[in-house]
Write a protein that holds these residues in place. Structure first.
Motif, PDB file in Angstrom:
ATOM      1  N   ILE A   1      73.632  54.053 -48.507  1.00 57.67           N
ATOM      2  CA  ILE A   1      72.691  52.756 -48.868  1.00 57.67           C
ATOM      3  C   ILE A   1      71.997  52.644 -49.849  1.00 57.67           C
ATOM      4  O   ILE A   1      71.951  51.849 -50.845  1.00 57.67           O
ATOM      5  CB  ILE A   1      72.125  52.351 -47.524  1.00 57.67           C
ATOM      6  N   LEU A   2      71.315  53.742 -50.298  1.00 61.31           N
ATOM      7  CA  LEU A   2      70.432  53.957 -51.344  1.00 61.31           C
ATOM      8  C   LEU A   2      71.172  53.977 -52.628  1.00 61.31           C
ATOM      9  O   LEU A   2      70.625  53.378 -53.727  1.00 61.31           O
ATOM     10  CB  LEU A   2      69.475  55.152 -51.213  1.00 61.31           C
ATOM     11  N   ALA A   3      72.417  54.428 -52.891  1.00 66.72           N
ATOM     12  CA  ALA A   3      73.117  54.549 -53.852  1.00 66.72           C
ATOM     13  C   ALA A   3      73.782  53.180 -54.251  1.00 66.72           C
ATOM     14  O   ALA A   3      73.683  52.405 -55.227  1.00 66.72           O
ATOM     15  CB  ALA A   3      74.355  55.382 -53.454  1.00 66.72           C
ATOM     16  N   VAL A   4      73.867  52.429 -53.085  1.00 69.40           N
ATOM     17  CA  VAL A   4      74.646  50.957 -53.146  1.00 69.40           C
ATOM     18  C   VAL A   4      73.544  49.980 -53.541  1.00 69.40           C
ATOM     19  O   VAL A   4      73.499  49.293 -54.583  1.00 69.40           O
ATOM     20  CB  VAL A   4      74.905  50.490 -52.103  1.00 69.40           C
ATOM     21  N   VAL A   5      72.079  50.314 -53.257  1.00 66.76           N
ATOM     22  CA  VAL A   5      71.132  49.457 -53.728  1.00 66.76           C
ATOM     23  C   VAL A   5      70.898  49.807 -55.219  1.00 66.76           C
ATOM     24  O   VAL A   5      70.294  48.934 -55.909  1.00 66.76           O
ATOM     25  CB  VAL A   5      69.705  49.888 -52.766  1.00 66.76           C
ATOM     26  N   ALA A   6      70.688  51.020 -55.494  1.00 66.53           N
ATOM     27  CA  ALA A   6      70.462  51.505 -57.017  1.00 66.53           C
ATOM     28  C   ALA A   6      71.550  50.781 -57.967  1.00 66.53           C
ATOM     29  O   ALA A   6      71.046  50.211 -58.958  1.00 66.53           O
ATOM     30  CB  ALA A   6      70.632  53.237 -57.298  1.00 66.53           C
TER      31      ALA A   6
ATOM     32  N   THR B   1      73.048  64.524 -39.589  1.00 65.01           N
ATOM     33  CA  THR B   1      73.554  64.676 -40.821  1.00 65.01           C
ATOM     34  C   THR B   1      74.386  63.297 -41.155  1.00 65.01           C
ATOM     35  O   THR B   1      74.391  62.802 -42.067  1.00 65.01           O
ATOM     36  CB  THR B   1      74.764  65.810 -40.884  1.00 65.01           C
ATOM     37  N   LEU B   2      75.002  62.800 -39.993  1.00 63.79           N
ATOM     38  CA  LEU B   2      75.594  61.265 -40.169  1.00 63.79           C
ATOM     39  C   LEU B   2      74.654  60.423 -40.848  1.00 63.79           C
ATOM     40  O   LEU B   2      74.851  59.546 -41.599  1.00 63.79           O
ATOM     41  CB  LEU B   2      76.417  60.991 -39.062  1.00 63.79           C
ATOM     42  N   LEU B   3      73.426  60.324 -40.110  1.00 66.30           N
ATOM     43  CA  LEU B   3      72.432  59.588 -40.549  1.00 66.30           C
ATOM     44  C   LEU B   3      71.883  59.421 -41.999  1.00 66.30           C
ATOM     45  O   LEU B   3      71.800  58.687 -42.659  1.00 66.30           O
ATOM     46  CB  LEU B   3      71.119  59.696 -39.542  1.00 66.30           C
ATOM     47  N   PHE B   4      71.754  60.794 -42.337  1.00 65.67           N
ATOM     48  CA  PHE B   4      71.305  60.936 -43.648  1.00 65.67           C
ATOM     49  C   PHE B   4      72.379  60.512 -44.710  1.00 65.67           C
ATOM     50  O   PHE B   4      72.019  60.290 -45.714  1.00 65.67           O
ATOM     51  CB  PHE B   4      70.783  62.566 -43.858  1.00 65.67           C
ATOM     52  N   GLY B   5      73.423  60.860 -44.410  1.00 61.03           N
ATOM     53  CA  GLY B   5      74.691  60.337 -45.212  1.00 61.03           C
ATOM     54  C   GLY B   5      74.770  58.899 -45.298  1.00 61.03           C
ATOM     55  O   GLY B   5      75.059  58.531 -46.434  1.00 61.03           O
ATOM     56  N   VAL B   6      74.628  58.321 -44.095  1.00 62.02           N
ATOM     57  CA  VAL B   6      74.579  56.780 -44.284  1.00 62.02           C
ATOM     58  C   VAL B   6      73.565  56.421 -45.273  1.00 62.02           C
ATOM     59  O   VAL B   6      73.588  55.351 -46.153  1.00 62.02           O
ATOM     60  CB  VAL B   6      74.388  56.222 -42.898  1.00 62.02           C
ATOM     61  N   LEU B   7      72.165  56.713 -44.974  1.00 61.13           N
ATOM     62  CA  LEU B   7      70.870  56.361 -45.723  1.00 61.13           C
ATOM     63  C   LEU B   7      71.244  56.587 -47.299  1.00 61.13           C
ATOM     64  O   LEU B   7      70.969  55.794 -47.923  1.00 61.13           O
ATOM     65  CB  LEU B   7      69.884  57.282 -45.252  1.00 61.13           C
ATOM     66  N   THR B   8      71.775  57.945 -47.614  1.00 58.22           N
ATOM     67  CA  THR B   8      72.122  58.161 -48.863  1.00 58.22           C
ATOM     68  C   THR B   8      73.209  57.048 -49.510  1.00 58.22           C
ATOM     69  O   THR B   8      72.841  56.668 -50.977  1.00 58.22           O
ATOM     70  CB  THR B   8      72.563  59.689 -49.145  1.00 58.22           C
TER      71      THR B   8
END
Length: 416
Positions: free
Chosen positions: A152-157, A143-150
């Protein structure tokens, strides 16, 4: 030479085909047998542990079951077979007079398929989740990994949107187009709308999940005022569930036994010495003799004088299984008419020390049971009114009737 080679190839091909065909047939029989076993046998039997009935792995090495004809006769008519067989009479005595339910509808081929499944050796344990010292590694939570990836993707967007804005501004400057003052993101209607939609979706998801799970308490395992081990009483000592929970067979509620029911045995049994070690869920060891003394305190029993003092009080047991007020459930209808075992809803109760709620007891769980559970029509007067189904079974239009077919999914069956 070439002739002999061709002959060898043909023989090898035929042997390989026969082997492959035999393997596929055995695998198919085992798969079919597993489905029939789960449907007909799993309520009372396990392959490697005693439940309501004995463990079945290696059954052909015990009793008369190496003779398949006797096995067919036993499964089709247990009471009739038992009349002339000492082994099954011993099983009846071992399991407190309980006789296996007969399955006259099972064909010999289906019984063979069940036997094939039971005789299939279990797969070897894998070491994928084990550490080198043999201790199973804890399951990982991503869960934590998916949250961090989400995140990161939001910051990239957002970064790409900003880059796009800067590039557009540079292009406008080069072409002489007057630059517009950028709108701050907290005043940007697009960003605001996207934020509201995201919050609405996330909030709605957790609200719905919370509403669906309201009142659910699967795996609820409270500490009771007296440590009572079902494993010791119902499992090792084979005390029938109905001795304590008399209402399960006679009425809507299973009922909690009174202190006097406990004292029927514990007037004489005042120590716990020969049973297995008693341990709470948190690993704390329990003194069984001290728990019996607690029972005497509730009963108002003077152990020295061997009489009641008149100062007894009820045991305030903590209720575990609970249904909403608008749900109707009748124990006797399921136990007597439906011929369901306690383990269907309560799990392997004979292996539990401190009891916990095994099933989630949700509406979906009950409905799925009604969709798959077959009605025991044979020698059951309660179902005599369903003449059409009896006629269809006699004419072999259908081979069985599920609870769903007799109205088991109608709302008013379970709701007031």
């Amino acid at each position: 030479m070439s002739y002999h080679l061709r002959t060898v190839k043909k023989v090898f091909s035929r042997s390989a085909f026969v082997f492959l065909f035999s393997f596929l047939v055995v695998s198919a029989n085992a798969q079919d047998g597993k489905a029939i076993f789960n449907q007909k046998c799993a309520t009372c039997h396990s392959l490697d542990k005693k439940l309501t009935g004995p463990a079945l792995r290696g059954f052909e090495e015990r009793g008369p079951w190496s003779d398949r004809k006797k096995l067919y006769a036993w499964i089709h008519n247990p009471a009739g077979f038992m009349a002339s067989d000492s082994y099954t009479q011993g099983l009846k005595n071992e399991y407190n007079g309980v006789i296996m339910t007969g399955f006259p509808d099972l064909t010999e081929a289906q019984i063979d398929a069940i036997a094939t499944f039971i005789n299939t050796p279990p797969p070897p344990p894998t070491d994928n989740n084990n550490t080198p010292n043999g201790v199973k590694a804890p399951e990982s939570d991503n869960t934590l990994l998916f949250g961090v990836l989400t995140l990161i993707l939001a910051v990239v967007a957002l970064t790409l949107l900003q880059v796009n804005s800067n590039l557009r501004k540079m292009s406008d400057d080069k072409e002489g187009i007057p630059a517009q003052e950028p709108v701050p993101f907290w005043r940007n209607k697009v960003y605001i709308a996207m934020g509201i939609i995201v919050l609405f979706l996330v909030g709605g998801y957790y609200t719905i999940q919370g509403a669906v799970g309201l009142g659910r308490q699967q795996n609820y395992e409270p500490e009771q005022p007296i440590y009572y081990s079902h494993k010791v009483h119902a499992g090792i000592n084979q005390i029938s569930c109905l001795y304590c929970h008399t209402g399960a067979q006679e009425g809507k509620q299973a009922l909690i036994p009174s202190v006097n029911v406990c004292m029927n045995c514990h007037m004489a049994i005042n120590t716990y010495e020969k049973g297995p070690k008693l341990v709470k869920a948190d690993g704390t060891e329990v003194n069984g003799t001290a728990e019996i003394k607690k029972l005497y305190s509730y009963a108002g029993w003077d152990e020295t004088a061997q009489k009641y003092t008149g100062k007894g009080k009820p045991i305030e047991w903590v209720r575990i299984h609970n249904l909403p007020d608008h749900v109707y459930f009748n124990h006797s209808q399921h136990v007597v008419v439906g011929q369901q075992q306690c383990q269907t809803c309560h799990g392997n109760i004979t292996e539990m020390d401190e009891v916990k709620q095994f099933a989630d007891l949700s509406m979906g769980w009950c409905i799925n049971c009604h969709r798959t559970t077959k009605v025991q029509f044979k020698d059951n007067k309660f179902y005599s009114i369903y003449e059409k189904f009896h006629e269809d079974i006699r004419n072999k239009k259908i081979d069985s009737v599920t609870v769903e077919m007799i109205g088991g999914l109608e709302c008013q069956k379970c709701h007031y």
